[in-house]
Structure formats: structure tokens, C-alpha cells
Design a protein around this motif. Sequence first.
Motif, PDB file in Angstrom:
ATOM      1  N   UNK A  33     -10.560 -10.564  13.724  1.00  0.00           N
ATOM      2  CA  UNK A  33     -11.289  -9.752  14.664  1.00  0.00           C
ATOM      3  C   UNK A  33     -11.581  -8.460  14.039  1.00  0.00           C
ATOM      4  N   UNK A  34     -12.787  -7.846  14.203  1.00  0.00           N
ATOM      5  CA  UNK A  34     -13.172  -6.723  13.609  1.00  0.00           C
ATOM      6  C   UNK A  34     -12.091  -5.468  13.731  1.00  0.00           C
ATOM      7  N   UNK A  35     -11.912  -4.739  12.892  1.00  0.00           N
ATOM      8  CA  UNK A  35     -11.048  -3.487  12.909  1.00  0.00           C
ATOM      9  C   UNK A  35     -11.958  -2.290  13.068  1.00  0.00           C
ATOM     10  N   UNK A  36     -11.964  -1.432  13.970  1.00  0.00           N
ATOM     11  CA  UNK A  36     -12.889  -0.330  14.330  1.00  0.00           C
ATOM     12  C   UNK A  36     -12.243   0.759  13.779  1.00  0.00           C
ATOM     13  N   UNK A  37     -13.275   1.672  13.427  1.00  0.00           N
ATOM     14  CA  UNK A  37     -12.973   3.083  13.112  1.00  0.00           C
ATOM     15  C   UNK A  37     -13.382   3.854  14.171  1.00  0.00           C
ATOM     16  N   UNK A  38     -12.382   4.644  15.072  1.00  0.00           N
ATOM     17  CA  UNK A  38     -12.854   5.411  16.180  1.00  0.00           C
ATOM     18  C   UNK A  38     -13.109   7.264  15.752  1.00  0.00           C
ATOM     19  N   UNK A  39     -14.367   7.329  15.920  1.00  0.00           N
ATOM     20  CA  UNK A  39     -14.713   8.835  15.848  1.00  0.00           C
ATOM     21  C   UNK A  39     -14.178   9.527  17.263  1.00  0.00           C
ATOM     22  N   UNK A  40     -13.343  10.663  16.844  1.00  0.00           N
ATOM     23  CA  UNK A  40     -12.984  11.446  18.005  1.00  0.00           C
ATOM     24  C   UNK A  40     -13.273  12.971  17.782  1.00  0.00           C
ATOM     25  N   UNK A  41     -13.340  13.662  18.852  1.00  0.00           N
ATOM     26  CA  UNK A  41     -13.612  15.271  18.744  1.00  0.00           C
ATOM     27  C   UNK A  41     -13.219  15.768  17.834  1.00  0.00           C
ATOM     28  N   UNK A  73     -15.440   9.147   5.465  1.00  0.00           N
ATOM     29  CA  UNK A  73     -16.384   8.938   6.667  1.00  0.00           C
ATOM     30  C   UNK A  73     -17.460   9.876   6.587  1.00  0.00           C
ATOM     31  N   UNK A  74     -18.581   9.423   7.053  1.00  0.00           N
ATOM     32  CA  UNK A  74     -19.738  10.271   7.106  1.00  0.00           C
ATOM     33  C   UNK A  74     -19.616  11.006   8.531  1.00  0.00           C
ATOM     34  N   UNK A  75     -20.316  12.109   8.653  1.00  0.00           N
ATOM     35  CA  UNK A  75     -20.219  12.823   9.869  1.00  0.00           C
ATOM     36  C   UNK A  75     -21.108  11.690  10.941  1.00  0.00           C
ATOM     37  N   UNK A  76     -20.734  11.930  12.276  1.00  0.00           N
ATOM     38  CA  UNK A  76     -21.229  10.604  13.130  1.00  0.00           C
ATOM     39  C   UNK A  76     -21.491  11.553  14.464  1.00  0.00           C
ATOM     40  N   UNK A  77     -22.436  11.135  15.139  1.00  0.00           N
ATOM     41  CA  UNK A  77     -22.924  11.696  16.496  1.00  0.00           C
ATOM     42  C   UNK A  77     -22.071  11.529  17.671  1.00  0.00           C
ATOM     43  N   UNK A  78     -21.501  10.298  17.817  1.00  0.00           N
ATOM     44  CA  UNK A  78     -20.936   9.734  19.156  1.00  0.00           C
ATOM     45  C   UNK A  78     -19.554   9.440  19.001  1.00  0.00           C
ATOM     46  N   UNK A  79     -18.686   9.664  20.148  1.00  0.00           N
ATOM     47  CA  UNK A  79     -17.476   9.555  20.196  1.00  0.00           C
ATOM     48  C   UNK A  79     -17.105   7.889  20.596  1.00  0.00           C
ATOM     49  N   UNK A  80     -16.999   7.035  19.388  1.00  0.00           N
ATOM     50  CA  UNK A  80     -16.950   5.712  19.871  1.00  0.00           C
ATOM     51  C   UNK A  80     -16.261   4.940  18.543  1.00  0.00           C
ATOM     52  N   UNK A 133     -10.746   9.401  13.331  1.00  0.00           N
ATOM     53  CA  UNK A 133     -10.898  10.506  12.635  1.00  0.00           C
ATOM     54  C   UNK A 133     -12.079  11.669  13.348  1.00  0.00           C
ATOM     55  N   UNK A 134     -12.071  12.840  12.951  1.00  0.00           N
ATOM     56  CA  UNK A 134     -13.275  13.667  13.816  1.00  0.00           C
ATOM     57  C   UNK A 134     -14.663  13.324  13.424  1.00  0.00           C
ATOM     58  N   UNK A 135     -15.476  13.658  14.519  1.00  0.00           N
ATOM     59  CA  UNK A 135     -16.953  13.444  14.299  1.00  0.00           C
ATOM     60  C   UNK A 135     -17.732  14.252  12.844  1.00  0.00           C
ATOM     61  N   UNK A 136     -16.932  15.345  12.723  1.00  0.00           N
ATOM     62  CA  UNK A 136     -17.443  15.972  11.324  1.00  0.00           C
ATOM     63  C   UNK A 136     -17.574  15.216  10.144  1.00  0.00           C
ATOM     64  N   UNK A 137     -16.830  14.156  10.144  1.00  0.00           N
ATOM     65  CA  UNK A 137     -16.683  13.116   8.982  1.00  0.00           C
ATOM     66  C   UNK A 137     -15.481  13.819   8.122  1.00  0.00           C
ATOM     67  N   UNK A 138     -15.677  13.352   6.826  1.00  0.00           N
ATOM     68  CA  UNK A 138     -14.712  13.879   5.589  1.00  0.00           C
ATOM     69  C   UNK A 138     -13.355  13.004   5.698  1.00  0.00           C
TER      70      UNK A 138
END
Length: 193
Positions: free
Chosen positions: A106-114, A72-79, A25-30
Motif C-alpha cells: 500500500x502507498x505510504x502518504x506524507x501528510x501536510x499539516x498546518x 518537501x515543497x510548499x503545498x496548499x492543502x492539508x492532506x 510536515x508543515x505546509x510551508x515545506x522544507x
Amino acid sequence: RNYTDDQVQFEYHAPNPTGLDPLFGPLRGGTPVRIVGRLFPRTTGLNCVFGGVPSPEGTTRWISDNEIVCVTPAFENLEGVLVSVVYTDASKTLSSSVVTASETGEAILFTYTPNFQVDSIEPDSGINTGPVLVTVTGSDFMLTSRLACKFGDVLVAASYISTTTIKCTSPRQLPQNVTFSVTLNGVDFSREE
């Protein structure tokens, strides 16, 4: 003696989150993220943490013992970040469980996107009996299995052309003005700006 000595056992189980959707989901969160697993208690101290940042206060919803929804909270990095389900009581953490795949552990990651955006659509009108091929111009589009356009309440698959262009076909509708938006993950929508 004020207790029995019959060796009856009580076993504590930690909550076991085993999946999440969507995975990005996007960096802006929500982004509302559905987390599935087992043993989710119905408690006011339930929350999720994405890469060390907690969900906004009051946004986590208990659906059942096997499902919760976290925002999701807002996040600063694409990761990609670890997602944990956390239970607190007053000021102390009672349990924190990382979302892991039940098959592999194995851990399942949530990826922040632009933060994708729609700038324009061409044409911006068409015959109500459809179909009309619509070119969408914007920024930070991604090729995903859930890439779609939404005409009012009707979702249609979109074709990825580039990070700045997608195409979709308008569905049949009654003659009317409808809101147009795009989604990359099926839950976050961007409106024409």
C-alpha cells in the motif's frame, strides 16, 4: 553477425522505495524526509515528488543504495499525498516509483499539516540546575509521539495540552542564553516569534 545468440539475460530493476520518515510536515515545506528502500541509483536526475509537486531543485540527496533524503515543497492543502521517487535523464522520465510499504504494497502518504508557531514561553528563564516547567503558547500544535521542546541543543519531551498550549521541563544546562524551539515531527522546528 556481430552478436552472440547464447540467450544470456539482463534484468532491469526499478528503484523500490518502501518507507519514509517523518510521515508529516508543515505546509510551508522544507521538511527533510528520509526515504528508504532498494536500488536508489546515484545520479543527478534523482528527485522526489510530493502530491505532484517536485522537491525544490538541488535539495534531494543520495545517501546510499538504500536511502535518500528529499525536501518537501510548499503545498496548499492539508492532506495526505503520494510520494514518488523520480529519475530523469535530460528531459525524459526514466523511472517513477511510489513509496509503498514492503509488507502490504500500500502507498505510504506524507501528510501536510498546518504551519505551527510558538508565540511565547512562560517563564522565559529559570535556574540552570532545572527543572523548570515551561508553558508554551502558540498555534497549530498537535499531539504526536515526537512532540518536543528544544533548549539550545537539548531536546526534551513535551506534553500536549491543546492546539495552542504545550508544556515541557527545562533540562540542566550551564548558565547561558539558549534558543528555544518546538518540534512536532523531530525535524521541523519553530522558534519563538
